[in-house]
Scaffold this active site. Structure first.
Site: not given
Ligand code: TYM
Length: 332
Positions: A198, A113, A195
């Site tokens: 969003k 970031k 990967k």
């Molecule tokens: P976020 O919003 O980026 O993504 C949500 C979930 O999707 C998974 N993910 C992926 N898995 C496989 N391949 C990909 N290309 C890919 N892109 C995203 C992420 O691993 C995630 O599981 N920090 C977290 C959100 C969060 C969270 C938490 C998760 C906040 N607090 C507590 C678990 C527990 C995040 O930014 O996910």
């Protein structure tokens, strides 16, 4: 025996994609019968990049709708917005006293970031893993279904748990990242660079809201080459990615047919991509349509979120009272 506790969240920063599905939501749906599940929209985490307030709300509703469209049952799980639980920022504040600048600065997602947005390196970004830990341990979760990219954050949560327990007394169990396949998943982008995401790689990411022709177009553009010239040769990364996507959405025999064709050098990537596109359309279209319907009924989404928040607060308020007591901040 009481059920094991599960927590996971998704940031409301854009449209959900295949990575979110296979890294996280597919597991949520599989876990909802056997575990005590808390799933939430991480709207506070989305604030680190200063989203337009007008867009945030719609994004939150869409994430909820897409979770439901993938098969989450609000009767079985608590589905809520992170900001509906004031206990989370309270625990985050407590944990911040045990999180050190040096370790936070070393986190790879923070360093990324800093590179991407040097003009907005705010304290929320630095303490992102601390807030994430609070999300998880506020319900004393032991399993956290997430994609590969979140593994290190969960490891940090274990560190904070151990620090808290050692200093104040045993309260939190150690949480572990989880995927039913035993390995955490990383769904690659279609252009072979990084990967699915969003906000980045938009043309090389398959979104759950993509229309059929958009899906076909994106897959058609996926990078290939003229094919292998030696039997059983090593696949280049971008070809491996196409096979990986096929493994996720196509029937096993289709995947096997193309694997054999690759190994005996008769593969035609044009045909493979056409097949993958049709299987992908069959996979995404029903989720997309269901999510659209749900988004048209905002009242229902609000009701589900409110009920989810109530269930989640019942558990969170118990934990915060215990934490306060152990820390000596219970005066009355
Ligand atoms: P976020 O919003 O980026 O993504 C949500 C979930 O999707 C998974 N993910 C992926 N898995 C496989 N391949 C990909 N290309 C890919 N892109 C995203 C992420 O691993 C995630 O599981 N920090 C977290 C959100 C969060 C969270 C938490 C998760 C906040 N607090 C507590 C678990 C527990 C995040 O930014 O996910």
């Amino acid at each position: 025996m009481s059920k094991e506790i599960v927590v996971s969240g998704i940031r409301s920063t854009g449209f959900l994609h295949l990575g979110n599905y296979f890294g996280a939501m597919k597991n949520y749906v599989q876990m909802q019968d056997e575990y005590n599940c808390y799933f939430f929209v991480a709207d506070y985490h989305a604030l680190t990049t200063h989203p337009d307030p007008k867009e945030l709300k719609g994004n939150v509703y869409r994430v909820v709708a897409e979770n439901l469209a993938c098969g989450l049952d609000p009767e079985k799980v608590a589905l809520y917005a992170q900001s509906d639980l004031p206990e989370i920022p309270e625990l985050y504040l407590m944990l911040n006293m045990m999180a050190y600048k040096g370790e936070l600065e070393k986190v790879p997602t923070f360093k990324d970031k800093v590179r991407q947005q040097p003009e907005n390196v705010n304290a929320g970004l630095l303490t992102y893993p601390v807030l994430m830990s609070a999300d998880i341990i506020i319900h004393k979760a032991v399993k956290v279904p997430v994609g590969k990219d979140q593994e290190q954050h969960i490891e940090m949560a274990r560190n904070f748990v151990n620090r808290f327990n050692n200093r104040y007394g045993e309260l939190f169990p150690e949480p572990y990242a989880f995927n039913f396949s035993n390995e955490l998943v990383k769904v690659p982008s279609l252009d072979g660079n990084g990967k699915m995401s969003k906000s980045e790689n938009v043309n090389a990411t398959l979104y759950l809201a993509d229309e059929d022709d958009v899906i076909r177009k994106k897959i058609k553009k996926a990078k290939t080459d003229s094919g292998p010239t030696e039997p059983n040769s090593e696949m280049p990364e971008y070809i491996k990615n196409i096979f990986l996507l096929m493994k996720l959405v196509s029937p096993q025999e289709v995947y096997d047919t193309y694997t054999n064709a690759y190994n005996d050098c008769t593969i035609r990537y044009g045909d493979m991509k056409k097949q993958l596109a049709e299987d992908m359309v069959n996979f995404i279209a029903p989720i997309r349509e269901k999510a659209k319907d749900l988004q048209n009924n905002e009242d229902q989404l609000k009701k589900i979120m409110k009920e989810g928040a109530e269930k989640a607060r019942a558990s969170a308020s118990k934990t915060i009272a215990e934490a306060r007591k152990l820390m000596g901040i219970n005066y009355y």
